[in-house]
Design an enzyme around this catalytic site. Structure first.
Site, short mmCIF file in Angstrom:
data_model
loop_
_atom_site.label_atom_id
_atom_site.label_comp_id
_atom_site.label_asym_id
_atom_site.label_seq_id
_atom_site.Cartn_x
_atom_site.Cartn_y
_atom_site.Cartn_z
N ASN A 1 -8.85 88.79 75.29
CA ASN A 1 -10.30 88.95 75.32
C ASN A 1 -10.84 88.99 76.76
OD1 ASN A 1 -11.11 89.22 72.66
ND2 ASN A 1 -11.31 87.04 72.31
N ASP B 1 -8.45 83.06 66.37
CA ASP B 1 -7.17 83.78 66.30
C ASP B 1 -6.19 83.08 65.36
OD1 ASP B 1 -6.77 81.52 67.78
OD2 ASP B 1 -5.68 82.49 69.42
N ASP C 1 -0.93 81.48 64.63
CA ASP C 1 -1.77 81.51 65.81
C ASP C 1 -1.32 82.66 66.71
OD1 ASP C 1 -3.72 79.79 67.64
OD2 ASP C 1 -2.04 80.42 68.89
#
Length: 225
Positions: free
Chosen positions: A105, A140, A97
Site C-alpha cells: 500500500n 489483509d 495473513d
C-alpha cells in the site's frame, strides 16, 4: 363484504352472478380494481423481499472481495460449532495473513493494494471445496472454514492455498506470499477458544518466517512467549 375483505388485504372475492344492469357493471369494475390491486400488492411485496435479501447479503459480504465479512464469518463459525457439538464431528479454521501488505500500500498505493486483496480472495476461494466458506476478517486477514474436516485435510488445504497464492502472484507485478495458521475444531470448543487457537497458530506461522503454514490439532493450546 367484498370491500371489507379488500380493505384487509384479502383478495379472494366471492363468485357472484352479475345482473345485466348498473349494479352488475359496478361489480365487474370492482373485481378488475381488486385484481389490479392484488397484482400491485404482490409486486410490492416481491420488491420488499428482494430488497430485504439484498440488505441481508450486504450486511454479511465484504464489498471489495465479495467474500463473507467479519459478521458473516462469525455466523458461519457459530453454526459450525453448534453442528460440531451436536454431531461430535470436527471442522477446520484457517487464518491467513498477506505478508508485507502495508508495504504494498505504501509503495504502490491503495488501488494496487485493493487489486492484490481481490486476487488473493479469488485464489483462496478456488482452493476450497464447494461446501467450505471463505471470508475477509479485515485488512489483509482472510479466514476459511472447512466443514467436516480432519487434520490431514486441514494441512493439505492450507498448503494448497499457500502454494496457489505464491504461484499465481508470480505472474503479476506484485508477488505476494501468505502466512497461514490452522486449527482443527473439536466438539467441546467454543467460539472464544477457536479464535484464540487459530490466532496462536497464525502467530506461530509468522514466527517461523513468511510463506509458512502452522496447524494446531484439536485440543492443543499454545501461548505466545
Amino acid at each position: 363484504t367484498a370491500v371489507e375483505q379488500v380493505r384487509h388485504g384479502d383478495f379472494r372475492l366471492p363468485t357472484l352472478a352479475k345482473p345485466d344492469n348498473e349494479i352488475g357493471r359496478l361489480m365487474g369494475h370492482f373485481e378488475e380494481m381488486a385484481d389490479a390491486l392484488k397484482a400491485s400488492t404482490e409486486d410490492l411485496q416481491r420488491q420488499v423481499d428482494e430488497r430485504t435479501l439484498d440488505l441481508h447479503r450486504l450486511a454479511r459480504v465484504d464489498s471489495l472481495t465479495d467474500l463473507k465479512n467479519r459478521r458473516g464469518v462469525d455466523e458461519v463459525l457459530a453454526a459450525q460449532i453448534e453442528q460440531c457439538a451436536r454431531l461430535g464431528s470436527h471442522f477446520g479454521v484457517l487464518w491467513m495473513d498477506v505478508y508485507g501488505f502495508k508495504a504494498i500500500n505504501d509503495r504502490l498505493g491503495h488501488q494496487t493494494g485493493d487489486v492484490v486483496l481481490r486476487d488473493v480472495a479469488r485464489w483462496l476461494r478456488s482452493c476450497l471445496r464447494p461446501y467450505d466458506e471463505a471470508g475477509r476478517w479485515g485488512g489483509d486477514e482472510f479466514v476459511a472454514v472447512l466443514s467436516f474436516c480432519d487434520g490431514r485435510t486441514l494441512q493439505m488445504v492450507a498448503q494448497r492455498i499457500r502454494c496457489r497464492v505464491e504461484e499465481e502472484s508470480r505472474k503479476l507485478n506484485v508477488p505476494v506470499t501468505v502466512s497461514i495458521g490452522g486449527y482443527l475444531v473439536g466438539p467441546k470448543d467454543g467460539l472464544d477458544r477457536v479464535l484464540h487457537q487459530v490466532d496462536q497458530a497464525l502467530y506461530r506461522a509468522k514466527e517461523e518466517g513468511r510463506d509458512r503454514v502452522h496447524c494446531l490439532p484439536v485440543g492443543v493450546a499454545r501461548t505466545r512467549s
